[in-house]
Design a protein around this motif. Structure first.
Motif, short mmCIF file in Angstrom:
data_model
loop_
_atom_site.label_atom_id
_atom_site.label_comp_id
_atom_site.label_asym_id
_atom_site.label_seq_id
_atom_site.Cartn_x
_atom_site.Cartn_y
_atom_site.Cartn_z
N ASP A 1 9.67 34.08 27.63
CA ASP A 1 8.95 34.78 26.58
C ASP A 1 7.68 35.41 27.15
OD1 ASP A 1 6.78 32.92 26.50
OD2 ASP A 1 7.86 31.68 25.06
N ALA A 2 7.07 36.27 26.39
CA ALA A 2 5.92 37.05 26.86
C ALA A 2 4.75 36.18 27.28
CB ALA A 2 5.49 38.04 25.78
N ALA A 3 4.51 35.08 26.62
CA ALA A 3 3.38 34.20 26.97
C ALA A 3 3.57 33.60 28.36
CB ALA A 3 3.21 33.11 25.93
N VAL A 4 4.77 33.11 28.65
CA VAL A 4 5.04 32.52 29.96
C VAL A 4 4.93 33.57 31.05
CG1 VAL A 4 6.80 31.38 31.38
CG2 VAL A 4 6.45 30.66 29.02
N VAL A 5 5.46 34.75 30.79
CA VAL A 5 5.37 35.84 31.76
C VAL A 5 3.90 36.20 32.00
CG1 VAL A 5 5.91 38.27 32.17
CG2 VAL A 5 7.66 36.74 31.25
N GLY A 6 3.10 36.25 30.95
CA GLY A 6 1.67 36.56 31.10
C GLY A 6 0.94 35.53 31.93
N GLU B 1 6.86 23.91 33.75
CA GLU B 1 7.21 22.89 32.76
C GLU B 1 7.44 23.50 31.38
OE1 GLU B 1 4.01 20.07 33.07
OE2 GLU B 1 4.93 19.07 34.78
N THR B 2 6.83 24.66 31.11
CA THR B 2 7.00 25.33 29.82
C THR B 2 8.06 26.43 29.86
OG1 THR B 2 5.25 26.95 30.26
CG2 THR B 2 4.60 24.89 29.19
N SER B 3 8.65 26.63 31.02
CA SER B 3 9.63 27.70 31.16
C SER B 3 11.04 27.20 30.85
CB SER B 3 9.57 28.27 32.58
OG SER B 3 10.02 27.31 33.51
N GLU B 4 11.99 28.09 30.95
CA GLU B 4 13.39 27.74 30.75
C GLU B 4 13.80 26.72 31.81
OE1 GLU B 4 15.41 28.71 28.34
OE2 GLU B 4 13.93 30.03 27.44
N ASP C 1 1.97 36.03 35.55
CA ASP C 1 1.30 37.19 36.12
C ASP C 1 -0.14 36.87 36.47
OD1 ASP C 1 1.37 40.08 36.78
OD2 ASP C 1 -0.14 40.18 35.19
N THR C 2 -0.82 36.15 35.59
CA THR C 2 -2.22 35.77 35.85
C THR C 2 -2.30 34.89 37.09
OG1 THR C 2 -2.78 35.94 33.52
CG2 THR C 2 -4.24 34.61 34.88
N TYR C 3 -1.39 33.95 37.22
CA TYR C 3 -1.38 33.10 38.41
C TYR C 3 -1.13 33.92 39.67
CZ TYR C 3 0.06 29.90 42.03
OH TYR C 3 0.17 29.25 43.23
N LEU C 4 -0.14 34.79 39.63
CA LEU C 4 0.21 35.57 40.81
C LEU C 4 -0.89 36.53 41.22
CD1 LEU C 4 3.96 36.33 40.11
CD2 LEU C 4 3.00 34.61 41.65
N ARG C 5 -1.55 37.13 40.26
CA ARG C 5 -2.59 38.12 40.58
C ARG C 5 -3.95 37.49 40.88
NH1 ARG C 5 -1.64 43.58 38.83
NH2 ARG C 5 0.45 43.77 37.96
N ALA C 6 -4.35 36.48 40.09
CA ALA C 6 -5.71 35.96 40.20
C ALA C 6 -5.77 34.51 40.67
CB ALA C 6 -6.41 36.07 38.84
N GLY C 7 -4.65 33.83 40.70
CA GLY C 7 -4.66 32.43 41.10
C GLY C 7 -5.09 31.49 40.00
N ALA C 8 -5.27 32.01 38.80
CA ALA C 8 -5.69 31.18 37.67
C ALA C 8 -4.49 30.47 37.07
CB ALA C 8 -6.38 32.04 36.61
N GLY C 9 -4.67 29.21 36.76
CA GLY C 9 -3.59 28.44 36.16
C GLY C 9 -2.89 27.55 37.16
N ASP C 10 -1.94 26.83 36.68
CA ASP C 10 -1.21 25.86 37.48
C ASP C 10 0.28 26.20 37.44
OD1 ASP C 10 -0.28 23.56 38.77
OD2 ASP C 10 -0.38 22.37 36.94
#
Length: 55
Positions: free
Chosen positions: A5-10, A28-31, A13-22
Motif C-alpha cells: 500500500d502507499a504508506a509502506v511504499v512511502g 514487518e508491516t509489509s506483505e 522510499d524515505t528509508y532508501l533516500r534519507a535513511g530515516a526509519g527501520d
C-alpha cells in the motif's frame, strides 16, 4: 515494493533516500512475501548505493 500500500511504499522510499526509519519494522508491516532476509538485504544494499551517489 510490489503489491504494497502507499504508506509502506512511502516509508520505504524515505528509508532508501534519507535513511530515516527501520527497514526491519518496515518489512514487518509489509506483505508476507516481502518479509524475508533477502528483501532486507536488498533494501540495505539499495540504501548504501544511494548513499554513495548523493544528489
Amino acid at each position: 515494493m510490489l503489491g504494497e500500500d502507499a504508506a509502506v511504499v512511502g516509508y520505504g522510499d524515505t528509508y532508501l533516500r534519507a535513511g530515516a526509519g527501520d527497514p526491519v519494522s518496515l518489512l514487518e508491516t509489509s506483505e508476507p512475501f516481502a518479509g524475508t532476509e533477502e528483501v532486507l538485504a536488498l533494501l540495505r544494499w539499495m540504501r548504501a548505493f544511494n548513499q554513495s551517489r548523493p544528489d
